[in-house]
Motif scaffolding. Sequence first.
Motif, PDB file in Angstrom:
ATOM      1  N   UNK A 296       0.814  -1.233   0.000  1.00 19.95           N
ATOM      2  CA  UNK A 296       0.000   0.000   0.000  1.00 19.95           C
ATOM      3  C   UNK A 296       0.843   1.276   0.000  1.00 19.95           C
ATOM      4  N   UNK A 297       2.047   1.208   0.625  1.00 23.02           N
ATOM      5  CA  UNK A 297       2.897   2.387   0.648  1.00 23.02           C
ATOM      6  C   UNK A 297       3.397   2.731  -0.743  1.00 23.02           C
ATOM      7  N   UNK A 298       3.694   1.704  -1.550  1.00 22.50           N
ATOM      8  CA  UNK A 298       4.138   1.935  -2.921  1.00 22.50           C
ATOM      9  C   UNK A 298       3.008   2.565  -3.734  1.00 22.50           C
ATOM     10  N   UNK A 299       1.822   1.987  -3.611  1.00 25.48           N
ATOM     11  CA  UNK A 299       0.680   2.534  -4.342  1.00 25.48           C
ATOM     12  C   UNK A 299       0.402   3.982  -3.938  1.00 25.48           C
ATOM     13  N   UNK A 300       0.481   4.240  -2.633  1.00 21.93           N
ATOM     14  CA  UNK A 300       0.210   5.587  -2.155  1.00 21.93           C
ATOM     15  C   UNK A 300       1.272   6.570  -2.635  1.00 21.93           C
ATOM     16  N   UNK A 301       2.532   6.136  -2.619  1.00 23.30           N
ATOM     17  CA  UNK A 301       3.611   7.001  -3.094  1.00 23.30           C
ATOM     18  C   UNK A 301       3.421   7.348  -4.563  1.00 23.30           C
ATOM     19  N   UNK A 302       3.105   6.331  -5.375  1.00 20.43           N
ATOM     20  CA  UNK A 302       2.907   6.572  -6.805  1.00 20.43           C
ATOM     21  C   UNK A 302       1.677   7.441  -7.034  1.00 20.43           C
ATOM     22  N   UNK A 303       0.605   7.139  -6.305  1.00 23.05           N
ATOM     23  CA  UNK A 303      -0.622   7.922  -6.468  1.00 23.05           C
ATOM     24  C   UNK A 303      -0.370   9.396  -6.144  1.00 23.05           C
ATOM     25  N   UNK A 304       0.341   9.654  -5.041  1.00 21.92           N
ATOM     26  CA  UNK A 304       0.627  11.038  -4.659  1.00 21.92           C
ATOM     27  C   UNK A 304       1.538  11.715  -5.675  1.00 21.92           C
ATOM     28  N   UNK A 305       2.523  10.964  -6.191  1.00 26.66           N
ATOM     29  CA  UNK A 305       3.422  11.528  -7.200  1.00 26.66           C
ATOM     30  C   UNK A 305       2.649  11.948  -8.445  1.00 26.66           C
ATOM     31  N   UNK A 306       1.776  11.062  -8.918  1.00 25.57           N
ATOM     32  CA  UNK A 306       1.008  11.360 -10.122  1.00 25.57           C
ATOM     33  C   UNK A 306      -0.007  12.471  -9.881  1.00 25.57           C
ATOM     34  N   UNK A 307      -0.628  12.459  -8.709  1.00 28.15           N
ATOM     35  CA  UNK A 307      -1.581  13.527  -8.385  1.00 28.15           C
ATOM     36  C   UNK A 307      -0.869  14.880  -8.315  1.00 28.15           C
ATOM     37  N   UNK A 308       0.311  14.894  -7.687  1.00 26.08           N
ATOM     38  CA  UNK A 308       1.057  16.153  -7.583  1.00 26.08           C
ATOM     39  C   UNK A 308       1.448  16.686  -8.952  1.00 26.08           C
ATOM     40  N   UNK A 309       1.862  15.770  -9.839  1.00 30.95           N
ATOM     41  CA  UNK A 309       2.226  16.197 -11.190  1.00 30.95           C
ATOM     42  C   UNK A 309       1.036  16.836 -11.894  1.00 30.95           C
ATOM     43  N   UNK A 310      -0.099  16.162 -11.827  1.00 27.86           N
ATOM     44  CA  UNK A 310      -1.295  16.692 -12.488  1.00 27.86           C
ATOM     45  C   UNK A 310      -1.740  17.999 -11.836  1.00 27.86           C
ATOM     46  N   UNK A 311      -1.674  18.055 -10.505  1.00 25.70           N
ATOM     47  CA  UNK A 311      -2.091  19.243  -9.783  1.00 25.70           C
ATOM     48  C   UNK A 311      -1.228  20.448 -10.167  1.00 25.70           C
ATOM     49  N   UNK A 312       0.073  20.253 -10.221  1.00 26.83           N
ATOM     50  CA  UNK A 312       0.984  21.348 -10.561  1.00 26.83           C
ATOM     51  C   UNK A 312       0.753  21.832 -11.985  1.00 26.83           C
ATOM     52  N   UNK A 313       0.541  20.893 -12.896  1.00 27.33           N
ATOM     53  CA  UNK A 313       0.289  21.265 -14.281  1.00 27.33           C
ATOM     54  C   UNK A 313      -1.011  22.050 -14.417  1.00 27.33           C
ATOM     55  N   UNK A 314      -2.082  21.548 -13.795  1.00 28.98           N
ATOM     56  CA  UNK A 314      -3.376  22.197 -13.928  1.00 28.98           C
ATOM     57  C   UNK A 314      -3.405  23.552 -13.224  1.00 28.98           C
ATOM     58  N   UNK A 315      -2.691  23.675 -12.097  1.00 24.93           N
ATOM     59  CA  UNK A 315      -2.643  24.973 -11.425  1.00 24.93           C
ATOM     60  C   UNK A 315      -1.931  26.007 -12.294  1.00 24.93           C
ATOM     61  N   UNK A 316      -0.823  25.597 -12.893  1.00 28.27           N
ATOM     62  CA  UNK A 316      -0.091  26.519 -13.761  1.00 28.27           C
ATOM     63  C   UNK A 316      -0.974  26.958 -14.923  1.00 28.27           C
ATOM     64  N   UNK A 317      -1.707  26.012 -15.520  1.00 27.58           N
ATOM     65  CA  UNK A 317      -2.600  26.344 -16.633  1.00 27.58           C
ATOM     66  C   UNK A 317      -3.765  27.218 -16.163  1.00 27.58           C
ATOM     67  N   UNK A 318      -4.293  26.916 -14.976  1.00 27.29           N
ATOM     68  CA  UNK A 318      -5.418  27.672 -14.430  1.00 27.29           C
ATOM     69  C   UNK A 318      -5.025  29.132 -14.183  1.00 27.29           C
TER      70      UNK A 318
END
Length: 350
Positions: A296-318
């Motif tokens: 679960x720690x691996x899944x959570x780490x990957x999920x957070x990494x991918x969410x952060x990437x998308x969040x940063x991209x969308x915030x910059x675009x927003x």
Amino acid sequence: MIPHRGLAQPFVLILAAIVVGCRTEVPKNVAAMVNGRPITYEQLEKQYQIYFGGQTAELSPEEEAIRKLEVLRSLIDNEIMLQRAERAGLLATDADVEAKLAELRAPYTEEEFRKQLQARHMTDADLREHLRRDLSVQRLFNREITAHISVTDQEIRQYYEANRSMFHFPEPQLHLAQILVTPHPDPEVRNLRRDKAQNREEALAKIKAIYARLKQGEDFALVAQAYSEDPNTAPNGGDLGFIPESALEQASVELRRAVLALQPGQISDIIETPEGFRIVKLISREPAGQRDLSDPRVQQTIRETLRNRKDQLLRAAFYEMARNEARVVNYYAMRLYQAKGPVRPGEGNK
């Protein structure tokens, strides 16, 4: 030849509009207007003091003006987002502000907290207003961005397969992030604010301002993306990935001690290293061994990494979309350009 009357009239109207426009007075004490709402020089000066405090004594007038332009850009962006939050009915309540204030007070005694405010040239009212704005904008981001981000199981599997070696730890690992400010010009720096210190004094003032923002509760990854001067990690919110504990033996004594003293989620004080000034965040500690995708720690780490990437991209675009839609007039920038150099707040309002 006598001009046709039908052609002459529009020309006269356009000329009249230009003449009237040239005579339009700049509102007094207004540094910028955002959709008709003013940002005053008093607000600009107060925010400038919060960011830089007493670190401006030896600045040239040109250097000070450049910093104030940067602070004003930040105020403009914040005002754009606050107005969008207001229109959407997302303004933070008094209860929200008091809850966040209590959270910030918790690590300090009353005297220590007062000293923190004094160091940042802030009053209780200033801090409450700052928190209200930040919480309101965060609500907006949550609705417009965070709520629309999803990470699928397939994306997690693909990331794991492409980065399997990242999850094999032959020794204990530290998942770290950093904000780096260097004292030398560097054309490779590409943070969102395009902000770069040019010397040691500027670097120290900038890292202190960043540290103050982090202590006020701003998100580490977003601040790193906006201001960090490490071209390799700034785009990823300062994320350094997993570092073997043994690698710290090659670091300076101050950096090694600071990192080893951190608990997950904590940030260090400002650390001076040969490369510049750093603030380090310990995201997690991981023991040695292979981590399978079923962990679960691996899944959570990957999920957070991918969410952060998308969040940063969308915030910059927003932010870019919001700027495009806003009606902004930067009077301070106009006055600087017209005067061909630094001006005092009271000058040039004609």
